[in-house]
Each structure stands twice: as structure tokens, then as C-alpha cells.
Design a protein around this motif. Structure first.
Motif, PDB file in Angstrom:
ATOM      1  N   TYR A 264       0.829  -1.202   0.000  1.00 16.45           N
ATOM      2  CA  TYR A 264       0.000   0.000   0.000  1.00 16.45           C
ATOM      3  C   TYR A 264       0.869   1.260   0.000  1.00 16.45           C
ATOM      4  O   TYR A 264       0.666   2.174  -0.809  1.00 16.45           O
TER       5      TYR A 264
ATOM      6  N   PHE B 116      -6.307  -9.536  -1.143  1.00 14.90           N
ATOM      7  CA  PHE B 116      -6.703  -8.395  -1.969  1.00 14.90           C
ATOM      8  C   PHE B 116      -5.532  -7.453  -2.256  1.00 14.90           C
ATOM      9  O   PHE B 116      -5.521  -6.764  -3.265  1.00 14.90           O
ATOM     10  N   GLU B 117      -4.536  -7.432  -1.350  1.00  8.62           N
ATOM     11  CA  GLU B 117      -3.382  -6.564  -1.585  1.00  8.62           C
ATOM     12  C   GLU B 117      -2.665  -6.935  -2.884  1.00  8.62           C
ATOM     13  O   GLU B 117      -1.985  -6.102  -3.470  1.00  8.62           O
ATOM     14  N   ILE B 120      -4.537  -4.883  -5.678  1.00 10.03           N
ATOM     15  CA  ILE B 120      -5.070  -3.548  -5.419  1.00 10.03           C
ATOM     16  C   ILE B 120      -4.424  -2.494  -6.326  1.00 10.03           C
ATOM     17  O   ILE B 120      -5.093  -1.564  -6.782  1.00 10.03           O
ATOM     18  N   THR B 121      -3.131  -2.644  -6.628  1.00  9.08           N
ATOM     19  CA  THR B 121      -2.464  -1.636  -7.465  1.00  9.08           C
ATOM     20  C   THR B 121      -3.046  -1.595  -8.882  1.00  9.08           C
ATOM     21  O   THR B 121      -3.487  -0.537  -9.328  1.00  9.08           O
ATOM     22  N   LEU B 123      -5.877  -2.687  -9.850  1.00  7.69           N
ATOM     23  CA  LEU B 123      -7.291  -2.300  -9.747  1.00  7.69           C
ATOM     24  C   LEU B 123      -7.425  -0.782  -9.727  1.00  7.69           C
ATOM     25  O   LEU B 123      -8.323  -0.216 -10.345  1.00  7.69           O
ATOM     26  N   TYR B 124      -6.505  -0.135  -9.016  1.00 10.11           N
ATOM     27  CA  TYR B 124      -6.547   1.331  -8.929  1.00 10.11           C
ATOM     28  C   TYR B 124      -6.435   1.947 -10.329  1.00 10.11           C
ATOM     29  O   TYR B 124      -7.253   2.780 -10.715  1.00 10.11           O
ATOM     30  N   GLN B 207     -15.315  -4.237   4.569  1.00  8.50           N
ATOM     31  CA  GLN B 207     -14.206  -4.061   3.632  1.00  8.50           C
ATOM     32  C   GLN B 207     -13.500  -2.723   3.867  1.00  8.50           C
ATOM     33  O   GLN B 207     -14.114  -1.674   3.872  1.00  8.50           O
ATOM     34  N   LEU B 209      -9.652  -2.136   2.780  1.00  8.12           N
ATOM     35  CA  LEU B 209      -8.589  -1.813   1.827  1.00  8.12           C
ATOM     36  C   LEU B 209      -9.138  -1.158   0.563  1.00  8.12           C
ATOM     37  O   LEU B 209      -8.689  -0.077   0.168  1.00  8.12           O
ATOM     38  N   LEU B 210     -10.104  -1.785  -0.068  1.00  5.97           N
ATOM     39  CA  LEU B 210     -10.658  -1.233  -1.303  1.00  5.97           C
ATOM     40  C   LEU B 210     -11.238   0.147  -1.065  1.00  5.97           C
ATOM     41  O   LEU B 210     -11.100   1.053  -1.885  1.00  5.97           O
ATOM     42  N   VAL B 213      -8.385   2.817  -0.659  1.00  3.00           N
ATOM     43  CA  VAL B 213      -7.544   3.034  -1.846  1.00  3.00           C
ATOM     44  C   VAL B 213      -8.351   3.652  -2.988  1.00  3.00           C
ATOM     45  O   VAL B 213      -7.883   4.555  -3.674  1.00  3.00           O
ATOM     46  N   LEU B 214      -9.565   3.175  -3.186  1.00  2.00           N
ATOM     47  CA  LEU B 214     -10.276   3.512  -4.419  1.00  2.00           C
ATOM     48  C   LEU B 214     -11.250   4.672  -4.267  1.00  2.00           C
ATOM     49  O   LEU B 214     -11.727   5.199  -5.267  1.00  2.00           O
TER      50      LEU B 214
END
Lengths: 303, 274
Positions: A264, B116-117, B120-121, B123-124, B207, B209-210, B213-214
């Protein structure tokens, strides 16, 4: 035998359904999976081979980012920390879960057993973020943990548990143990309820005490459930994010940095998308490498 | 008999101790939330003048009404679509046994333990290119995809045990595949579907993280994601932060206490199958 004989005409009649029509049922699910999971996985792999800040042009660097994951002490330490967390996220809840499940089983009919099942499960349903906030406050220098320690005469060991280099990782680990204990207890309890009570009666008649009974009957019969607990909790440790983000943000220093949080930071603060992706690939491989053998172990025990 | 009684009492003591440790964080949040806002209360102490108004203040400060609504919208986006698509695919793979279904199923199983990590990149960047960043779709659409392995796995496990004779007789009566699915199999699958729904609700609601980040705007996140922002903003005002945390964890707690049996059953089956 008769089952398969019956099924044959059905499958013949359903032939159309097995082909094109059937696929129409699969495709929407597969579409979402492909766009939001499979494609991102391949992209993670692709990014991991480039040096990219997320905005400008990217440069091909081959496996260099992977080299960095294993040689850069900050990155490698996050992997080591994740494995240390396994002790707390996994071993503690499984051992305590065995103890509490065995107790609940013995007093299954009582009100206490019913209440305990509900209460121990509570942490499992609240957001991990809330658990993180609650425990950060409990473990703070003026928090309840220190208050209790002082009360029993251990005032000398009090400290800001999450801010101390020596205790931050175990402290974060205990939060995970707190969250996962209820799930393990109930899983193991469900497994215990399937054990034939005659086994216990026989053991009692042979003069076995509760410990003997536990070691020779309960634990071996729970092979599969224990494997499930270990799988779930090991993955929770390796992929931990929420608790750490809230409780310590990886600090003090790098003592509680885990891969999830590192990815992250790398991707969204330090703009090192390539390195973040290489670490993400390593994390995904590690999770699969840990989950598969435990599953096989459970399957073997089942036969 | 005497030994049995002693065992049972040590066991009970252990249970009570564990329950106390489980409840301690909730109790500490509650007591701290009642202290005057801005103070730094020490440990577990009942305040002289309990500030019940802190809950109201935290409710307003965190814009809790909007957060609840946002979480509900996200759940309503994720859960029904995931259930529908997961059930259809599970039906085709488990019951119709589509040609090539085993391969597709293996592909889904691969995603079962995905952290999910790991995605995640990309996905962003993907959602940025789709123009969906900072909208609730940025949480809804990826979650449907990310929950799909479990949904398909779960529903297949149900359908694989349904006898072929059932479909056979329906087909003889002239039902086409969709009718067979809709009229016969979905009603029979309701227990599996509702368990899946409970799990998906819980995982969506919690949830984090998503969400962080998003989506930048906390009011468009899940409750859990918004709590992260709330902590950043009120992290120094401990009583208010505690009150806010309690408010944010209350909805799932209440729903859990109402549907307790279903929850526990679903989560246990969920882990055993997963």
C-alpha cells in the motif's frame, strides 16, 4: 450403480444445457472474475517487471524488483514480520480454541456454554478497523492493560505496548488472536460434536483423565478442523492489513510492517509501482504455498 | 464425580476469563466514550459526569447517517449481483456439468485464497481508466469479482449434491434450462443462498482496503473505510473516537445478535468449505 444408470438419459436430454446454454450461466460470473481478478493478477505480474512511478513512462527492469524484495531489508523484514505474526494469529487461537471448545462441549447444556459461544464470536463480526481502534486504546500507556498490570503489582512492566520496539509486534499479534479465537473455537466445537460419545465413555471406563482423553481422542479426531483453522488464520496473518494500518501503521520503526501495508505504501505513497507489484506477487505465491499443503494434510486425514 | 466437578469448574473459570478478555475492548470503548470530549481518561473508570451526548456528537462529526446509507448502497450493489451470478455459475458447473466446467472451476478455485493486496495496485489504475475512481462503483464492481471464487465455490458445493432425477423430470414436463433453474433449483437452494448472502454482507460491510484506496470521499465508502478517515481526523480526541467506533461497529453487532444462528452456521460452513 443405479444412480449413474438413471443419470445417463438425463444428461442426454440435457446435452444442449451442457454446451452453449450452460455456458451462458457461467459467462457473467467468469466475466467479472476475469476483469476484476484475473486481469489485475496478470497486470501485477507485468508491473513487477518494470520500474514505474505510476504516471510517467516505465522502464523494463526484468526481475530486479524481485531482487529488491529479498535484499532490501525493509521489504524482506515485512515478510519476516508476517511469518512471526503467524504464531499469534494462528497458534494462539488454535490452542486456546481447543481449550475453550473442549470446555464448552463438556458443559454444552449449560447457559454459560451458550453465552460463551456468542460472546467469543463477537470479534469476528465487527470491522477489523474497530478492533484495531479498541485495542490501540487498551494498549496505550494510560490504557486498561497497564491499569490491570499495575493492579496486580506488575507496574514495572507497563509501557506503551504498540509504541515499544520490543513489544509492538506481539501486541499487534494479540489483537489478531483476539479476533480469530471465536472462529477457531466454534469450528473446533463443530468438529467435536461429530465425535462419537462412545469413544469418551470407553476412555473414561479405561480410567483416562480429561487430559488423556483430550490428547488421545479429541485432537486426533479434529485433524480436519484444526487444518481449516490453521489455513484461515495463517492467511489472515500473511495478508494482514486493517489491524496494522490502524494500530501502528507499521511502526515503531519497521517493527510491525507487513507485506500488505508495505504494498500500500509503495504503490500509493512512494509511487514505486514496480516494487509494490513484485512484493504483491511474492505475497500471493506465499499464501498459496502455505494454504495448499495444509489443505492436502486435511484431506489425507479425512480418508 | 468430584474430579468431574473440579474439571468442570476450572473449565468454566477459563471460559469466563476468555469471555472477559473478549468483552474488555468493548467495555473500554464504552466507558471511555462517556468521558468529556478532549480529555485523556485513564483506563477503566466510570466518569463522574457521563457524557451521553458524545454519541450524538460522534454521529454528527462522522456524518454517520450518510455513512450508513453509503454502506447500504454498496451492500445492495455487491450482494444481490454476486449471489445471482455465483448461483448461476455454480448451477451450470455443479449440476448441468457444462463441458469444460472443471477447468473453469479450477480457475475460480485459484482465486479462493487471493489476498486483496495482490491486485489492489492494478485495480486502482484500471478503475481510474474506467473513470470510476471515487464512486461507489469502484468498490462494488471489484468486490463482485473478488467474491466470485467463493460464491461459485459455495453454490457449486450445493448444486453438486442435487440429484439429476430432479432436473430430468422437470425437463420431461417441458421446462427449459432457465425455468429449471428459476422454478426448481433456486427455491431448493435458498438455505445455501441465504448463508452466502450473510457472508457477503459481512465481508462487504467490513471491507477496508478497497474503500481507502479507491474512494477518497469517506461519505462514499463502507462504514469500515470511513472509520479509517474518522480515526485520522479525531485520533487525538479519544472519547469521541471511542464513541464513533462504537457507533460504527453497532450495525453488524445488532444484525449478528438477531441472526446469530445463521451467522455462525454460515461462517463455519464458509471456512470449512473454503
Amino acid at each position: 450403480m443405479s444412480r449413474s444408470a438413471h443419470r445417463r438419459p438425463a444428461t442426454t436430454r440435457l446435452r444442449g444445457a451442457r454446451g452453449l446454454v450452460g455456458w451462458l450461466f457461467v459467462l457473467p460470473a467468469l466475466g467479472f472474475y476475469a476483469v476484476f481478478v484475473l486481469r489485475p493478477i496478470t497486470l501485477t505480474f507485468q508491473y513487477s517487471l518494470y520500474d514505474w512511478n505510476g504516471i510517467g513512462p516505465s522502464t523494463w527492469v526484468g526481475p530486479a524488483n524481485y531482487g529488491k524484495v529479498f535484499t532490501d531489508p525493509d521489504l524482506f523484514d515485512s515478510l519476516v514480520n508476517a511469518f512471526q505474526l503467524i504464531v499469534f494469529f494462528s497458534a494462539v487461537p488454535v490452542v486456546l480454541g481447543l481449550a475453550s471448545a473442549a470446555t464448552i462441549r463438556r458443559i454444552a447444556a449449560s447457559r454459560l456454554a451458550l453465552v460463551a459461544r456468542t460472546v467469543l464470536f463477537l470479534p469476528q463480526v465487527i470491522p477489523l478497523v474497530a478492533a484495531g481502534i479498541a485495542w490501540s486504546w487498551l494498549l496505550a500507556s494510560t490504557g486498561v492493560v497497564n491499569q490491570l498490570l499495575t493492579l496486580v503489582g506488575l507496574g514495572g512492566v507497563t509501557r506503551a505496548w504498540l509504541g515499544d520496539f520490543a513489544t509492538a509486534l506481539p501486541a499487534v499479534g494479540m489483537i489478531g488472536a483476539w479476533v480469530l479465537l471465536g472462529l477457531c473455537t466454534l469450528l473446533l466445537l463443530a468438529g467435536m460434536s461429530k465425535i462419537d460419545p462412545a469413544l469418551y465413555e470407553a476412555a473414561r471406563l479405561d480410567g483416562a483423565g480429561p487430559w488423556r482423553e483430550f490428547v488421545s481422542i479429541t485432537v486426533p479426531s479434529l485433524r480436519q478442523e484444526i487444518a481449516v483453522c490453521v489455513t484461515v488464520t495463517v492467511i489472515a496473518a500473511l495478508a494482514s492489513f486493517d489491524i496494522i494500518y490502524i494500530a501502528t501503521q507499521g511502526g515503531p520503526g519497521n517493527t510491525t510492517m507487513v507485506p500488505g501495508l508495505q504494498i500500500y505504501y509503495l504503490a500509493f505513497s512512494e509511487r514505486e509501482v514496480g516494487t509494490a507489484s513484485a512484493l504483491a506477487m511474492v505475497l500471493m505465491v506465499l499464501v498459496i504455498a502455505c494454504a495448499l499443503p495444509i489443505q492436502w494434510f486435511a484431506k489425507d486425514g479425512n480418508k | 464425580m468430584i474430579t468431574a466437578r473440579r474439571e468442570s469448574w476450572t473449565g468454566r473459570l477459563l471460559l469466563v476469563l476468555m469471555m472477559a478478555v473478549t468483552l474488555l475492548p468493548f467495555l473500554s470503548l464504552f466507558v471511555t466514550a462517556l468521558h468529556p470530549s478532549g480529555t485523556y481518561p485513564a483506563g477503566l473508570a466510570w466518569p463522574d459526569d457521563p457524557q451521553w451526548g458524545n454519541f450524538l456528537r460522534a454521529f454528527e462529526a462522522a456524518n454517520m447517517g450518510a455513512l450508513l446509507w453509503s454502506s447500504v448502497l454498496i451492500v445492495l450493489g455487491v450482494v444481490p449481483i454476486s449471489i445471482l451470478l455465483g448461483t448461476m455459475a455454480g448451477f451450470a458447473i455443479g449440476h448441468l456439468r457444462v463441458i469444460g466446467g472443471r477447468v473453469v472451476f479450477l480457475l475460480f478455485v485459484l482465486g479462493l485464497t487471493l489476498p486483496f493486496e495482490g491486485v489492489i495496485t492494478p485495480l486502482y489504475y484500471q478503475l481510474r481508466d474506467m473513470g470510476l475512481l471515487n464512486t461507489r462503483w469502484a468498490i462494488i464492481l471489484p468486490l463482485i469479482g473478488l467474491f466470485m471464487p467463493f460464491s461459485v465455490f459455495w453454490m457449486r458445493a450445493h448444486f453438486v449434491n442435487m440429484p439429476g432425477e430432479l432436473s430430468e423430470s422437470a425437463r420431461m414436463d417441458g421446462a427449459n434450462v432457465w425455468q429449471l433453474f428459476r422454478r426448481i433449483h433456486v427455491p431448493l437452494a435458498m438455505p445455501a443462498i441465504s448463508s452466502l448472502g450473510i457472508l457477503l454482507f459481512l465481508w462487504t460491510w467490513n471491507q477496508f482496503l478497497l474503500a481507502i484506496v479507491l474512494v477518497d470521499d469517506p461519505a462514499k465508502r463502507t462504514m469500515s473505510g470511513a472509520l479509517g478517515a474518522f480515526q485520522g481526523q479525531w485520533g487525538t480526541d479519544i472519547p469521541l473516537l471511542c464513541a464513533g467506533s462504537l457507533l460504527i461497529l453497532t450495525p453488524t453487532l445488532v444484525i449478528f445478535l438477531i441472526f446469530q444462528r445463521h451467522f455462525v452456521k454460515a461462517l463455519l460452513q464458509g471456512s470449512l468449505k473454503g
